[in-house]
Motif scaffolding. Sequence first.
Motif, PDB file in Angstrom:
ATOM      1  N   LEU A   6       7.455 -31.438  10.791  1.00  0.00           N
ATOM      2  CA  LEU A   6       6.240 -30.758  10.338  1.00  0.00           C
ATOM      3  C   LEU A   6       6.506 -29.889   9.101  1.00  0.00           C
ATOM      4  O   LEU A   6       5.634 -29.147   8.655  1.00  0.00           O
ATOM      5  CB  LEU A   6       5.663 -29.888  11.462  1.00  0.00           C
ATOM      6  N   GLY A   7       7.737 -29.958   8.586  1.00  0.00           N
ATOM      7  CA  GLY A   7       8.094 -29.141   7.421  1.00  0.00           C
ATOM      8  C   GLY A   7       7.524 -29.707   6.128  1.00  0.00           C
ATOM      9  O   GLY A   7       6.747 -30.660   6.128  1.00  0.00           O
ATOM     10  N   ALA A   8       7.947 -29.104   5.016  1.00  0.00           N
ATOM     11  CA  ALA A   8       7.496 -29.567   3.702  1.00  0.00           C
ATOM     12  C   ALA A   8       8.724 -29.852   2.840  1.00  0.00           C
ATOM     13  O   ALA A   8       9.720 -29.130   2.902  1.00  0.00           O
ATOM     14  CB  ALA A   8       6.626 -28.512   3.045  1.00  0.00           C
ATOM     15  N   SER A   9       8.666 -30.909   2.041  1.00  0.00           N
ATOM     16  CA  SER A   9       9.808 -31.264   1.195  1.00  0.00           C
ATOM     17  C   SER A   9       9.350 -32.253   0.129  1.00  0.00           C
ATOM     18  O   SER A   9       8.362 -32.966   0.319  1.00  0.00           O
ATOM     19  CB  SER A   9      10.907 -31.896   2.063  1.00  0.00           C
ATOM     20  N   LYS A  10      10.111 -32.282  -0.966  1.00  0.00           N
ATOM     21  CA  LYS A  10       9.841 -33.305  -1.986  1.00  0.00           C
ATOM     22  C   LYS A  10      10.512 -34.627  -1.604  1.00  0.00           C
ATOM     23  O   LYS A  10      10.050 -35.693  -1.996  1.00  0.00           O
ATOM     24  CB  LYS A  10      10.394 -32.847  -3.346  1.00  0.00           C
ATOM     25  N   VAL A  11      11.638 -34.504  -0.891  1.00  0.00           N
ATOM     26  CA  VAL A  11      12.432 -35.702  -0.575  1.00  0.00           C
ATOM     27  C   VAL A  11      12.426 -35.931   0.935  1.00  0.00           C
ATOM     28  O   VAL A  11      12.754 -35.027   1.714  1.00  0.00           O
ATOM     29  CB  VAL A  11      13.883 -35.551  -1.063  1.00  0.00           C
ATOM     30  N   TRP A  12      12.057 -37.149   1.321  1.00  0.00           N
ATOM     31  CA  TRP A  12      11.972 -37.491   2.755  1.00  0.00           C
ATOM     32  C   TRP A  12      12.867 -38.700   3.032  1.00  0.00           C
ATOM     33  O   TRP A  12      12.922 -39.634   2.218  1.00  0.00           O
ATOM     34  CB  TRP A  12      10.533 -37.821   3.144  1.00  0.00           C
ATOM     35  N   ARG A  13      13.550 -38.686   4.173  1.00  0.00           N
ATOM     36  CA  ARG A  13      14.515 -39.745   4.496  1.00  0.00           C
ATOM     37  C   ARG A  13      14.159 -40.350   5.865  1.00  0.00           C
ATOM     38  O   ARG A  13      13.713 -39.638   6.765  1.00  0.00           O
ATOM     39  CB  ARG A  13      15.914 -39.142   4.535  1.00  0.00           C
ATOM     40  N   SER A  14      14.396 -41.627   6.027  1.00  0.00           N
ATOM     41  CA  SER A  14      14.050 -42.315   7.285  1.00  0.00           C
ATOM     42  C   SER A  14      14.802 -41.754   8.476  1.00  0.00           C
ATOM     43  O   SER A  14      16.021 -41.528   8.400  1.00  0.00           O
ATOM     44  CB  SER A  14      14.379 -43.810   7.178  1.00  0.00           C
ATOM     45  N   LEU A  15      14.091 -41.515   9.562  1.00  0.00           N
ATOM     46  CA  LEU A  15      14.715 -41.188  10.849  1.00  0.00           C
ATOM     47  C   LEU A  15      14.673 -42.409  11.758  1.00  0.00           C
ATOM     48  O   LEU A  15      15.553 -42.621  12.583  1.00  0.00           O
ATOM     49  CB  LEU A  15      13.976 -40.026  11.516  1.00  0.00           C
ATOM     50  N   THR A  16      13.637 -43.221  11.566  1.00  0.00           N
ATOM     51  CA  THR A  16      13.543 -44.521  12.237  1.00  0.00           C
ATOM     52  C   THR A  16      13.164 -45.545  11.173  1.00  0.00           C
ATOM     53  O   THR A  16      12.566 -45.184  10.151  1.00  0.00           O
ATOM     54  CB  THR A  16      12.471 -44.512  13.353  1.00  0.00           C
ATOM     55  N   PRO A  17      13.483 -46.808  11.369  1.00  0.00           N
ATOM     56  CA  PRO A  17      13.242 -47.795  10.311  1.00  0.00           C
ATOM     57  C   PRO A  17      11.756 -47.937   9.977  1.00  0.00           C
ATOM     58  O   PRO A  17      10.910 -47.841  10.865  1.00  0.00           O
ATOM     59  CB  PRO A  17      13.769 -49.096  10.914  1.00  0.00           C
TER      60      PRO A  17
END
Lengths: 521, 312
Positions: free
Chosen positions: A396-407
């Motif tokens: 639920l956070g905020a970020s410019k960069v997001w990475r997969s936790l599940t495919p």
Amino acid sequence: MTILELCFPAGRYHATPWGRHVNEGAVEWPPSPWRLLRSLIATRHLKARTEVPEDVLSGLIIALASRLPHFQLPATTGSHTRHYMPYVEGSKEKTTKVFDTFLQLAPEDALLIAWEVELPEIQLEALRLLAERMGYFGRAESLVEARLRKDISAIQANAVPLAEDEPLPKRAELVRLLAPVSADAYTVWRADFIAANAPQEDTDGKKKPKTKKIKSPSVPEDLYTALHADTGDLQSVGWNLPPGSATVNYSRQIISPASQQRKTVSDDSARHTVARYQVVSKVAPRITQAVSVADRVHKALCKWSDQGQGRATVFTGKDEHGQPLPDHQHAHIFCEANGPRDAITHITVWARMGFDHAARLALRRLNKVWGHEGHDIRLVLIGIGDSGTFPDCQLLGASKVWRSLTPFVSTLHMKSYGDGRPKIDVMNGWQIGSAGHDLKRLLNKEDAAAGIRQEKQITLPNQRTLRSLQYQTSRPDGAGKRGNGDAGAFVIEFLEPRTGPLALGYGSHFGLGLFVPADHA
Amino acid sequence: MNLATLAVQPRLLLEAKLKPVQGSRFQPTGFPDLGAATFDGPGGAKMLLVESAQSMANRLEAVCWDTVNNDWVTPLKGLPAVLVNGKDGKPLTNSVLEAHRLNSPYIATTKDFEEIKKAIAFDDRKPFDRDPLLKALLKYDVNSLIHGIFLEKIAGVIRLPRALTGFIEASEVSTVASGGVKNDRVRASKGDEGQTAKEGFGNVPFHREEFTGKITAFFNLDLALIRGFGLGTDVEALLIAISLYKIQKFLNEGLRLRTACDLDLEELQVTRPKAGFELPSLEVLEKELPALIEKAFGGKADQRFTTVSFDS
């Protein structure tokens, strides 16, 4: 139409169905037609012998027995108490424990009973008087105020007779009630019964001597007399049903318990959107099984949210007409692995449309889903709130960069030419229908400037790595647009910080295609 | 006392608002395996059964009996009842205090009960005639006409429903969980065998569960049933007056239900009939009952007791 109204001023109704033991805790609801007629007869004999002549009562009873009544049942809740009842054995008084099960209902709520019969005025007057003098209905604690309703001509029946070959309607349950047969049917039955049970004679005309002396059941002359029989006497001579009665099927609409129909003061405009659970099982499932676990949570929430009004829309994702809701506003179920290994530690349910009362009840009731080899997945509800309620929830956070936790799993089929060469989208260089191409397509709807890159592995928050192939990437059952299963791990970069959660692609409501802020990962 | 308004009413319903004498907590009836009987009321309100109908019947009878003198309380003197003496000839119990009244094993198994049985005139070859039962109850145990009877010792069909029903409920209840420790000043921990908590040694922690809420006592008098007895207007008036006396006396003197459930009457109101009936006070009832008893039974009598001997 003859309509009787019953109110229970003490707010309780106690009655045990025929053939059931009191300690089974069953309540006869709706009340059986047999009980109704017997209670009218008892009221006359106890309280109206002078005002209601026997022939008028008999006519009234036969008329009411000729039709199965329809019922309009009020909302109820069930409860019980237990008592030690004294009983006498020889010269000693012993005790036995009995249950006293009852339905609780509002004193002002009426049970309406309608017979499709038109009674002559003299019988109507008798029914009015008997109803007025009825003191209790069912057990003696079941105080009742009954009255004849001449001011209404119809009821909104929610418990009606069901023919043998008639299917049970949706959202209804089958109830078997004891009812009188019609007077004519009783006459035919009685003649057949007496003929079948007459003493057999030998060919020489002598009666066969009885081998065993037992008290044979007497058969009442007519239906009216049959309704007078004492239950103890009937059972002592072996009747499994009172003569003149039959069990009939009723279809009873499933009504929410009264306690769950209470008005809530919650403001729907400020509905909570997030519920978060901690997984406390000894054998927690791995994050690779996220879609399967989420599917089980989804099924449980659908079940628990059904309070008699149907399953909560926020969990089914469909409106009252069965049409899918637009804009993915219904519930997403996310699994997280925030521990030292790859076990699921938290489950977060998020719905943009918010949780209504029934949904919140379901969220509170959910405490486990089935697991493998007898190890149920036990859940503890941390709370229900909104995105600011759970600061530890990275999703639920905020970020410019997001990475997969599940495919991320593509919703499209990958396209190729006839000779096997992949069809490439010239706009972005991805093979059409591939996971990357589909992710870019979906992101373009939200932010065309967002860039993506594919990674070889998924990196968990604890820096452990998993390959996409290790994950389960399809739901065990259920629909959902899915291509030929191309899946992958990706990093998404936005120009501006983007607030989560972020889940895209096939199974995004069931924990697939889930991204976490890269600065947390 | 004017009972004329009730002549055409099928029932009399009363509601009494009660509150704890001190503080706000009270202890309800405990049920086997359940403890307190809480349940969801209509609209989801948390409800609690403080006193069941069976327990209330016992309490409404207890306020009528003078255990010291083994007799009715003064206003009810002259009413019939069955007294039980033991082997030694001393009072053992009676039909007023026994849970099942005449069906008590201390009464129904005695030789002297034959007289009552004969008066009930049950014949298993004929349909049960209720009239002899009603007359027998009036003669031997008038209390059974008010609280009902089930004489299964004679036959399962000999039944009479109760005319007076009472129960106490609480709504909007909250649980008050508390507890404490019985301290052992000498040695806090339990000792060896024979010196454990069972024998009273060592500190013994305990828990307690009480409740708060709005308490209401409900009373229902089935007037149509009393009239249906067909015992005459004098007996009807007497039965109604005894019932009202029981209720008023209970609300005045019998509200200490348990050590931790001592209640006080806040308000008593008649809910049926909705208008026209003024509930007589305890003083009025006490004053008028002796004359009603005399009228119903015809002539003065110090006592109308039947005595049976229980020798087992």
